[in-house]
Scaffold this motif. Structure first.
Motif, PDB file in Angstrom:
ATOM      1  N   ILE A 238     -86.967 -34.230   2.741  1.00  0.00           N
ATOM      2  CA  ILE A 238     -86.550 -34.297   4.150  1.00  0.00           C
ATOM      3  C   ILE A 238     -85.671 -35.518   4.394  1.00  0.00           C
ATOM      4  O   ILE A 238     -84.632 -35.436   5.077  1.00  0.00           O
ATOM      5  CB  ILE A 238     -87.791 -34.320   5.060  1.00  0.00           C
ATOM      6  N   LEU A 239     -86.056 -36.666   3.819  1.00  0.00           N
ATOM      7  CA  LEU A 239     -85.258 -37.872   3.979  1.00  0.00           C
ATOM      8  C   LEU A 239     -83.873 -37.712   3.355  1.00  0.00           C
ATOM      9  O   LEU A 239     -82.861 -38.103   3.950  1.00  0.00           O
ATOM     10  CB  LEU A 239     -85.987 -39.059   3.350  1.00  0.00           C
ATOM     11  N   THR A 240     -83.826 -37.105   2.169  1.00  0.00           N
ATOM     12  CA  THR A 240     -82.540 -36.901   1.487  1.00  0.00           C
ATOM     13  C   THR A 240     -81.624 -35.986   2.290  1.00  0.00           C
ATOM     14  O   THR A 240     -80.437 -36.279   2.475  1.00  0.00           O
ATOM     15  CB  THR A 240     -82.768 -36.325   0.084  1.00  0.00           C
ATOM     16  N   LEU A 241     -82.170 -34.877   2.780  1.00  0.00           N
ATOM     17  CA  LEU A 241     -81.359 -33.952   3.579  1.00  0.00           C
ATOM     18  C   LEU A 241     -80.882 -34.601   4.875  1.00  0.00           C
ATOM     19  O   LEU A 241     -79.734 -34.380   5.309  1.00  0.00           O
ATOM     20  CB  LEU A 241     -82.178 -32.692   3.890  1.00  0.00           C
ATOM     21  N   THR A 242     -81.727 -35.420   5.482  1.00  0.00           N
ATOM     22  CA  THR A 242     -81.338 -36.103   6.717  1.00  0.00           C
ATOM     23  C   THR A 242     -80.211 -37.096   6.468  1.00  0.00           C
ATOM     24  O   THR A 242     -79.240 -37.154   7.230  1.00  0.00           O
ATOM     25  CB  THR A 242     -82.547 -36.829   7.324  1.00  0.00           C
ATOM     26  N   LEU A 243     -80.323 -37.872   5.400  1.00  0.00           N
ATOM     27  CA  LEU A 243     -79.269 -38.840   5.066  1.00  0.00           C
ATOM     28  C   LEU A 243     -77.963 -38.144   4.739  1.00  0.00           C
ATOM     29  O   LEU A 243     -76.880 -38.609   5.128  1.00  0.00           O
ATOM     30  CB  LEU A 243     -79.724 -39.713   3.896  1.00  0.00           C
ATOM     31  N   ILE A 244     -78.044 -37.020   4.020  1.00  0.00           N
ATOM     32  CA  ILE A 244     -76.820 -36.256   3.705  1.00  0.00           C
ATOM     33  C   ILE A 244     -76.187 -35.734   4.983  1.00  0.00           C
ATOM     34  O   ILE A 244     -74.962 -35.803   5.175  1.00  0.00           O
ATOM     35  CB  ILE A 244     -77.151 -35.108   2.736  1.00  0.00           C
ATOM     36  N   PHE A 245     -77.025 -35.215   5.880  1.00  0.00           N
ATOM     37  CA  PHE A 245     -76.512 -34.676   7.141  1.00  0.00           C
ATOM     38  C   PHE A 245     -75.826 -35.759   7.972  1.00  0.00           C
ATOM     39  O   PHE A 245     -74.796 -35.528   8.616  1.00  0.00           O
ATOM     40  CB  PHE A 245     -77.662 -34.050   7.929  1.00  0.00           C
ATOM     41  N   LEU A 246     -76.384 -36.974   7.965  1.00  0.00           N
ATOM     42  CA  LEU A 246     -75.857 -38.054   8.796  1.00  0.00           C
ATOM     43  C   LEU A 246     -74.629 -38.721   8.174  1.00  0.00           C
ATOM     44  O   LEU A 246     -73.670 -39.042   8.880  1.00  0.00           O
ATOM     45  CB  LEU A 246     -76.945 -39.098   9.050  1.00  0.00           C
ATOM     46  N   TYR A 247     -74.655 -38.945   6.875  1.00  0.00           N
ATOM     47  CA  TYR A 247     -73.668 -39.821   6.254  1.00  0.00           C
ATOM     48  C   TYR A 247     -72.638 -39.103   5.389  1.00  0.00           C
ATOM     49  O   TYR A 247     -71.640 -39.723   5.000  1.00  0.00           O
ATOM     50  CB  TYR A 247     -74.377 -40.883   5.403  1.00  0.00           C
ATOM     51  N   LEU A 248     -72.822 -37.826   5.087  1.00  0.00           N
ATOM     52  CA  LEU A 248     -71.816 -37.120   4.300  1.00  0.00           C
ATOM     53  C   LEU A 248     -70.469 -37.036   5.021  1.00  0.00           C
ATOM     54  O   LEU A 248     -69.415 -37.255   4.388  1.00  0.00           O
ATOM     55  CB  LEU A 248     -72.313 -35.719   3.926  1.00  0.00           C
TER      56      LEU A 248
ATOM     57  N   ASN B 168     -58.124 -42.177   9.502  1.00  0.00           N
ATOM     58  CA  ASN B 168     -59.180 -42.274   8.486  1.00  0.00           C
ATOM     59  C   ASN B 168     -59.332 -43.704   7.990  1.00  0.00           C
ATOM     60  O   ASN B 168     -60.448 -44.203   7.794  1.00  0.00           O
ATOM     61  CB  ASN B 168     -58.862 -41.359   7.308  1.00  0.00           C
ATOM     62  N   ALA B 169     -58.183 -44.365   7.753  1.00  0.00           N
ATOM     63  CA  ALA B 169     -58.229 -45.754   7.290  1.00  0.00           C
ATOM     64  C   ALA B 169     -58.840 -46.665   8.351  1.00  0.00           C
ATOM     65  O   ALA B 169     -59.650 -47.553   8.035  1.00  0.00           O
ATOM     66  CB  ALA B 169     -56.819 -46.219   6.931  1.00  0.00           C
ATOM     67  N   LEU B 170     -58.486 -46.444   9.614  1.00  0.00           N
ATOM     68  CA  LEU B 170     -59.047 -47.254  10.702  1.00  0.00           C
ATOM     69  C   LEU B 170     -60.554 -47.042  10.802  1.00  0.00           C
ATOM     70  O   LEU B 170     -61.319 -48.012  10.938  1.00  0.00           O
ATOM     71  CB  LEU B 170     -58.372 -46.876  12.016  1.00  0.00           C
ATOM     72  N   ALA B 171     -60.996 -45.788  10.733  1.00  0.00           N
ATOM     73  CA  ALA B 171     -62.427 -45.505  10.798  1.00  0.00           C
ATOM     74  C   ALA B 171     -63.161 -46.134   9.616  1.00  0.00           C
ATOM     75  O   ALA B 171     -64.283 -46.630   9.763  1.00  0.00           O
ATOM     76  CB  ALA B 171     -62.657 -43.996  10.828  1.00  0.00           C
ATOM     77  N   SER B 172     -62.545 -46.136   8.438  1.00  0.00           N
ATOM     78  CA  SER B 172     -63.177 -46.739   7.255  1.00  0.00           C
ATOM     79  C   SER B 172     -63.330 -48.242   7.426  1.00  0.00           C
ATOM     80  O   SER B 172     -64.351 -48.824   7.036  1.00  0.00           O
ATOM     81  CB  SER B 172     -62.345 -46.432   6.004  1.00  0.00           C
ATOM     82  N   VAL B 173     -62.335 -48.889   8.024  1.00  0.00           N
ATOM     83  CA  VAL B 173     -62.430 -50.328   8.274  1.00  0.00           C
ATOM     84  C   VAL B 173     -63.555 -50.619   9.262  1.00  0.00           C
ATOM     85  O   VAL B 173     -64.332 -51.565   9.079  1.00  0.00           O
ATOM     86  CB  VAL B 173     -61.080 -50.860   8.803  1.00  0.00           C
ATOM     87  N   ILE B 174     -63.672 -49.799  10.296  1.00  0.00           N
ATOM     88  CA  ILE B 174     -64.746 -49.991  11.278  1.00  0.00           C
ATOM     89  C   ILE B 174     -66.106 -49.806  10.622  1.00  0.00           C
ATOM     90  O   ILE B 174     -67.043 -50.585  10.861  1.00  0.00           O
ATOM     91  CB  ILE B 174     -64.568 -49.016  12.456  1.00  0.00           C
ATOM     92  N   VAL B 175     -66.240 -48.780   9.781  1.00  0.00           N
ATOM     93  CA  VAL B 175     -67.502 -48.548   9.064  1.00  0.00           C
ATOM     94  C   VAL B 175     -67.835 -49.737   8.178  1.00  0.00           C
ATOM     95  O   VAL B 175     -68.996 -50.181   8.099  1.00  0.00           O
ATOM     96  CB  VAL B 175     -67.411 -47.252   8.240  1.00  0.00           C
ATOM     97  N   LEU B 176     -66.827 -50.297   7.505  1.00  0.00           N
ATOM     98  CA  LEU B 176     -67.056 -51.451   6.632  1.00  0.00           C
ATOM     99  C   LEU B 176     -67.530 -52.662   7.427  1.00  0.00           C
ATOM    100  O   LEU B 176     -68.496 -53.344   7.031  1.00  0.00           O
ATOM    101  CB  LEU B 176     -65.772 -51.792   5.871  1.00  0.00           C
ATOM    102  N   VAL B 177     -66.885 -52.935   8.549  1.00  0.00           N
ATOM    103  CA  VAL B 177     -67.257 -54.092   9.370  1.00  0.00           C
ATOM    104  C   VAL B 177     -68.678 -53.934   9.910  1.00  0.00           C
ATOM    105  O   VAL B 177     -69.492 -54.867   9.857  1.00  0.00           O
ATOM    106  CB  VAL B 177     -66.241 -54.281  10.516  1.00  0.00           C
ATOM    107  N   VAL B 178     -68.987 -52.752  10.435  1.00  0.00           N
ATOM    108  CA  VAL B 178     -70.332 -52.510  10.976  1.00  0.00           C
ATOM    109  C   VAL B 178     -71.381 -52.615   9.872  1.00  0.00           C
ATOM    110  O   VAL B 178     -72.468 -53.179  10.074  1.00  0.00           O
ATOM    111  CB  VAL B 178     -70.386 -51.128  11.649  1.00  0.00           C
TER     112      VAL B 178
END
Length: 293
Positions: free
Chosen positions: A17-27, A245-255
């Motif tokens: 359940i944890l694995t499927l939830t993480l895949i659903f959220l972060y894939l 996509n690049a902007l979103a990746s930078v935001i994800v990295l900073v957060v």
């Protein structure tokens, strides 16, 4: 044996359940990050690894300007929301029953309940009406966006800070007053440090909500005050650009970096508390041994 098999099945189910939830959220996020390094303009067709979209991102003046505007508005909105939320929470918890208390609670939490479209339209009509009297509202620039963001962020900040106010032990404040401390000193020396975790949480929540808002900002923003969510939304409407996509990746990295640093500091603080508690317990045991001997 039966209990061992039952515990193993339960653990396996939790892992699945944890694995499927993480895949659903972060894939989706991981897919976005991967395609930000794609050389092709087609964001769904992989060709080769490239950093050209990051180079284009940092040379895009419109995006840089929008990021600066959003960060400034989010910072100022978070500060104002925390101040208003602290004052409102203090009134709700520390002030005894007063006339109009129910209306006060309703008006403070109303922005959390109202749809953003209604709030944005109401604020737009307000600023249009005030524009005839106060010229600064007629331009609908950063000031109108800031007021709009504080309007709904302060409601959430009030709820967060009030939850911490309710848990405080009022006897400590009364003891400080008995020792001669004035109301301001009691607040800044005793109350404020005690509610500081809630203050930080309210600040981060208000900052994130202000940074992320699109609907209300679209109503109250003028032509020269484009925030980052507005810029991204307008760009996506014309077709998804790899720069986004690049902007979103930078935001994800900073957060992610902020979250990691916060986790490290929290772990160190917990270890320090556990070490201090162990030292205190050892000292008490030594004192008890000395008294017995």
């Amino acid at each position: 044996m039966f209990h061992f098999k039952k515990d193993t099945k339960s653990l396996l189910a939790r892992v699945i359940i944890l694995t499927l939830t993480l895949i659903f959220l972060y894939l989706p996020i991981m897919t976005l990050v991967v395609y930000s390094f794609n050389a092709s303009k087609m964001v769904t067709v992989w060709t080769e690894f490239s950093l050209k979209w990051y180079n284009a991102l940092f040379h895009n003046s419109a995006i840089i300007t929008a990021v600066g505007i959003s960060l400034l508005l989010a910072f100022l909105s978070a500060i104002a929301s925390v101040i208003i939320g602290t004052l409102a929470a203090f009134v709700m918890v520390r002030i005894r029953k007063f006339s109009g208390e129910s209306a006060f609670l309703l008006f403070m939490t109303a922005p959390m309940i109202l749809p953003e479209v209604i709030s944005g339209l109401a604020l737009l009509l307000l600023f249009v009406t005030l524009g005839d009297l106060i010229p600064v509202f007629s331009d609908r620039g950063l000031i109108t966006i800031w007021i709009a963001h504080v309007t709904f962020c302060s409601a959430y900040a009030t709820v967060v800070i009030r939850s911490r106010f309710v848990e405080l032990d009022i006897s400590i404040e009364e003891a400080a007053k008995d020792l001669g401390a004035g109301p301001m000193k009691v607040f800044f020396v005793i109350i404020l440090p005690a509610i500081m975790p809630a203050e930080v949480a309210a600040f981060l929540l208000s900052f994130t909500m202000s940074m992320d808002d699109l609907v209300i900002t679209s109503f109250v923003a003028g032509p020269n005050s484009t925030t980052l969510p507005m810029l991204i939304f307008s760009s996506v409407r014309r077709g998804l650009s790899p720069e986004i996509n690049a902007l979103a990746s930078v935001i994800v990295l900073v957060v992610s970096l902020f979250a990691f640093v916060s986790w490290i500091l929290t772990v160190r603080k917990q270890k320090r508390k556990a070490r201090n508690a162990a030292l205190v317990a050892a000292a008490r045991r030594r004192e008890a041994a000395i008294h017995i001997s």
